[in-house]
Motif scaffolding. Structure first.
Motif, PDB file in Angstrom:
ATOM      1  N   ARG A  44       0.825  -1.211   0.085  1.00 62.40           N
ATOM      2  CA  ARG A  44       0.129   0.014  -0.005  1.00 62.40           C
ATOM      3  C   ARG A  44       0.960   1.205  -0.244  1.00 62.40           C
ATOM      4  O   ARG A  44       1.839   1.499   0.805  1.00 62.40           O
ATOM      5  N   LEU A  45       0.608   2.159  -0.778  1.00 63.90           N
ATOM      6  CA  LEU A  45       1.234   3.413  -1.005  1.00 63.90           C
ATOM      7  C   LEU A  45       0.437   4.517  -0.653  1.00 63.90           C
ATOM      8  O   LEU A  45      -0.844   4.590  -0.761  1.00 63.90           O
ATOM      9  N   SER A  46       1.134   5.650  -0.153  1.00 68.07           N
ATOM     10  CA  SER A  46       0.457   6.634   0.335  1.00 68.07           C
ATOM     11  C   SER A  46       0.912   7.986  -0.627  1.00 68.07           C
ATOM     12  O   SER A  46       2.107   8.016  -0.819  1.00 68.07           O
ATOM     13  N   VAL A  47      -0.042   8.934  -1.219  1.00 72.04           N
ATOM     14  CA  VAL A  47       0.383   9.799  -2.096  1.00 72.04           C
ATOM     15  C   VAL A  47       0.772  11.224  -1.262  1.00 72.04           C
ATOM     16  O   VAL A  47       0.137  11.306  -0.312  1.00 72.04           O
ATOM     17  N   LEU A  48       1.760  11.754  -1.887  1.00 72.94           N
ATOM     18  CA  LEU A  48       2.092  13.040  -1.283  1.00 72.94           C
ATOM     19  C   LEU A  48       1.343  14.357  -1.980  1.00 72.94           C
ATOM     20  O   LEU A  48       0.917  14.106  -3.029  1.00 72.94           O
TER      21      LEU A  48
END
Length: 294
Positions: free
Chosen positions: A212-216
Motif C-alpha cells: 500500500r502506497l500513500s500519495v504526497l
C-alpha cells in the motif's frame, strides 16, 4: 393531357427520381468503420491489460469500446509492447492506440483525438512512512535529501526533467526498469519516494506486490490523454467521428461514470489486499464481476 395533370405528373416524376437518389447517396457513403479496427495496448493496469482468457480489460479499454459502440464500430484489441505498437501505428498495421499523451514527434505519424480523460503524475511513499516523510513542493526532495525512485520509461513532468541531472549528482536519483521493480526497490529501502501515474502506481503496487502506497501533496504533471489514429490507415473523417463520440459520451456522463467506476475499483483493491492470493491472482481476482456492474 390537361395542362394541370401534366404538371402534376412532372412533379411526381421529379419526386420519384430525386428522393431515392438522396437516400442512395447516404447509403453509398463510406461507413465510419468499413472493417474492424485494430487497437494496440500493453499491460498497464488499471488502464489496460490482458486477462487470463486473453481478453483486453481496463479503463481505457472500456472507454474505447464505448466510443466504438456509439459509432457502430468493432474493435480488435491487440496486446503488444509499447515500442512495437508505435512502429505498427507508423506503418498502418495498427489503426489505433489508447491512453496517449500528445507530442510533436508522435504527430508526425498519428492523428490525435480530443482528450477523453486526464492523468496526473504524483509522488508516493510506503504507507507506513506517510507520517515521517512530509513533502509540500518538489524542492523539498533536495532540502530533505530524499532518494527518488524513477522507472526509466515515462514522462514525469517538467520539475523532474529540469532537475534530473542535479538529482543524479546529489545521489538522490535511483532508476528502475519498470513500476513493479520500483515498488520492490522501495520496500527494500533503496529509496524514500517513488514517482508515477496517480492511478496506476498505487494500483500496481497493491495488486502485484501487495504493498500500500500513500500519495504526497505535489501534483507534478497534469496531462490530457488522447486516442492516437494511424495516419496510414485512418482518415481525418474517422478522427472527426471519434471526436464526436467522445463529446457525446462526455456530455451525457458516460465517460465520467466509467472513470469513477475504475477509480472506486482501484481504491477498493488498494484498501483490501488479500494475503491468501499470489500477486498474479490478486491482479485479476474479482475484476470480472466488478468491472461490468453499473
Amino acid at each position: 393531357m390537361p395542362k394541370g395533370v401534366f404538371q402534376f405528373c412532372h412533379i411526381l416524376l421529379l419526386c420519384v427520381f430525386t428522393f431515392p437518389a438522396l437516400g442512395a447517396t447516404s447509403k453509398a457513403a463510406s461507413p465510419i468503420c468499413a472493417h474492424p479496427l485494430s487497437a494496440g495496448y500493453n499491460d498497464w493496469p488499471p488502464y489496460a491489460w490482458q486477462d487470463r482468457q486473453g481478453v483486453a480489460q481496463g479503463l481505457d479499454v472500456e472507454l474505447l469500446r464505448s466510443f466504438a459502440e456509439y459509432l457502430g464500430c468493432e474493435i480488435n484489441f491487440i496486446n503488444v509492447p509499447a515500442k512495437r505498437s508505435h512502429q505498427m501505428l507508423k506503418s498502418g498495421t495498427l489503426d489505433m492506440m489508447m491512453g496517449a499523451t500528445k507530442t510533436f514527434e508522435r504527430e508526425e505519424y498519428a492523428l490525435f483525438s480530443s482528450p477523453y480523460r486526464h492523468e496526473e503524475v504524483r509522488l508516493f511513499v510506503l504507507d507506513e512512512k506517510k507520517d515521517s516523510i512530509k513533502l509540500s513542493q518538489w524542492q523539498d526532495i533536495f532540502s530533505q535529501k530524499l532518494r527518488l525512485l524513477v522507472p526509466i520509461s515515462g514522462w514525469y513532468g517538467a520539475d523532474y526533467e529540469q532537475t534530473r541531472e542535479r538529482l543524479a549528482q546529489e545521489n538522490l536519483l535511483v532508476l528502475s526498469p519498470d513500476v513493479d521493480k520500483s515498488v520492490q526497490m522501495l520496500t527494500y529501502g533503496r529509496a524514500d519516494l517513488i514517482i508515477g501515474d496517480a492511478m496506476a502506481m498505487p494500483y500496481i503496487a497493491s495488486q502485484h506486490q501487495g504493498i500500500r502506497l500513500s500519495v504526497l501533496n505535489p501534483i507534478l504533471d497534469h496531462n490530457q490523454i488522447h486516442l492516437m489514429l494511424s495516419k496510414q490507415s485512418m482518415s481525418v473523417e474517422q478522427l472527426k467521428q471519434f471526436n464526436k463520440a467522445i463529446k457525446v459520451l462526455t456530455n451525457n456522463g458516460e465517460v465520467a461514470r466509467i472513470i469513477h467506476k475504475w477509480q472506486q475499483l482501484s481504491l477498493a483493491k488498494q484498501t483490501k489486499i488479500s494475503n491468501q492470493q499470489s500477486p498474479i491472482d490478486r491482479q485479476y481476482a474479482g475484476l470480472s464481476s466488478l468491472m461490468f456492474s453499473k
